[in-house]
Design an enzyme around this catalytic site. Structure first.
Site, PDB file in Angstrom:
ATOM      1  N   PRO A 207       0.707  -1.264  -0.060  1.00 40.54           N
ATOM      2  CA  PRO A 207      -0.097  -0.123  -0.005  1.00 40.54           C
ATOM      3  C   PRO A 207       0.657   1.221  -0.043  1.00 40.54           C
ATOM      4  O   PRO A 207       0.309   2.489   0.026  1.00 40.54           O
ATOM      5  CB  PRO A 207      -0.638  -0.072   1.299  1.00 40.54           C
ATOM      6  CG  PRO A 207       0.159  -0.896   2.185  1.00 40.54           C
ATOM      7  CD  PRO A 207       0.860  -1.770   1.396  1.00 40.54           C
ATOM      8  N   CYS A 208       2.147   1.221  -0.299  1.00 39.77           N
ATOM      9  CA  CYS A 208       3.014   2.315   0.076  1.00 39.77           C
ATOM     10  C   CYS A 208       2.672   3.535  -1.091  1.00 39.77           C
ATOM     11  O   CYS A 208       3.029   4.888  -0.738  1.00 39.77           O
ATOM     12  CB  CYS A 208       4.520   2.064   0.028  1.00 39.77           C
ATOM     13  SG  CYS A 208       5.037   1.581  -1.426  1.00 39.77           S
TER      14      CYS A 208
END
Length: 252
Positions: A207-208
């Site tokens: 999810p970065c």
């Protein structure tokens, strides 16, 4: 745009309460949508963990339809009759009756079991007559405060391991995404880690980079997961039926 962002404590991040609400709206879209036959091969349900009671979304999709109509009927009938799923006896069965009964079916048989050590087991599924399928799950990431897409392949042809990144690229990743995902590496691409509930090894989309992708959108919380899946899901073969968006607009 600013009016929608007032619904969030810190756009585009979600706290647990906001994520719960987004999951409820998303589940409601699926229940109300006029999906017809699509509902037999594409299942969405809202679930809760036994340990914390937190919500997450589970999506099940058949990877390919059998060419033979009788084989498809057999596959769909087995889906609702138990069988040798991941955890047979977990009580999760999927109804294949008429769409009028969907809401009741989607609300039943949704709890996971705990094993003798108290650890939660993965949900069990009936076999699609040995048809390959994929399960996706959307969980709120505790560090990034963003939804995270987890996924696993099941019932692949004999000799093909399900937990294999090459199988992910072969069965789920569309050609136009392959080079981009491989170049992304661990951050932003397909990663592997223990599942957040079961601790069983599973794949997820890191999810970065989700924050940057979501920041340019201003959507109400009822649309959050629809927008998020549109940005994240396509790279691993997850698309939401258009009827889920169209019916919502018609109701407004």
């Amino acid at each position: 745009m600013s009016r929608h962002r007032d619904e969030y404590r810190q756009w585009p991040f979600l706290n647990q309460e906001e994520f719960e609400l987004a999951c409820a709206f998303f589940d409601q879209r699926y229940v109300r949508a006029s999906l017809g036959p699509t509902r037999q091969i594409f299942k969405i349900r809202s679930r809760r963990t036994l340990t914390t009671g937190n919500s997450y979304i589970e999506i099940l999709r058949l990877l390919q339809l059998p060419e033979d109509e009788d084989e498809l009927s057999l596959a769909l009938s087995k889906l609702g009759n138990g069988g040798d799923g991941l955890n047979s006896g977990s009580g999760m069965e999927i109804d294949i009756t008429e769409e009028d009964a969907d809401e009741e079916a989607l609300r039943s048989h949704t709890s996971s079991e705990t094993n003798s050590k108290g650890k939660q087991e993965p949900p069990g599924y009936s076999l699609y007559s040995h048809q390959p399928y994929v399960t996706y799950e959307i969980h709120l990431h505790p560090t990034y405060s963003m939804p995270t897409l987890w996924f696993m392949l099941h019932d692949l042809p004999m000799g093909e391991p399900s937990f294999d990144v090459d199988a992910v690229y072969r069965y789920l990743v569309p050609p136009e995404y392959k080079s981009r995902l491989r170049a992304a590496g661990v951050t932003g691409g397909v990663s592997a880690a223990p599942h957040p509930i079961t601790d069983i090894p599973a794949f997820f989309i890191h999810p970065c980079q989700t924050k940057e992708a979501m920041e340019s959108f201003g959507c109400p919380i009822k649309d959050y997961l629809m927008v998020w899946i549109g940005l994240v899901g396509g790279c691993v073969g997850l698309w939401i039926p258009s009827e889920m968006a169209r019916d919502e607009k018609e109701d407004q």
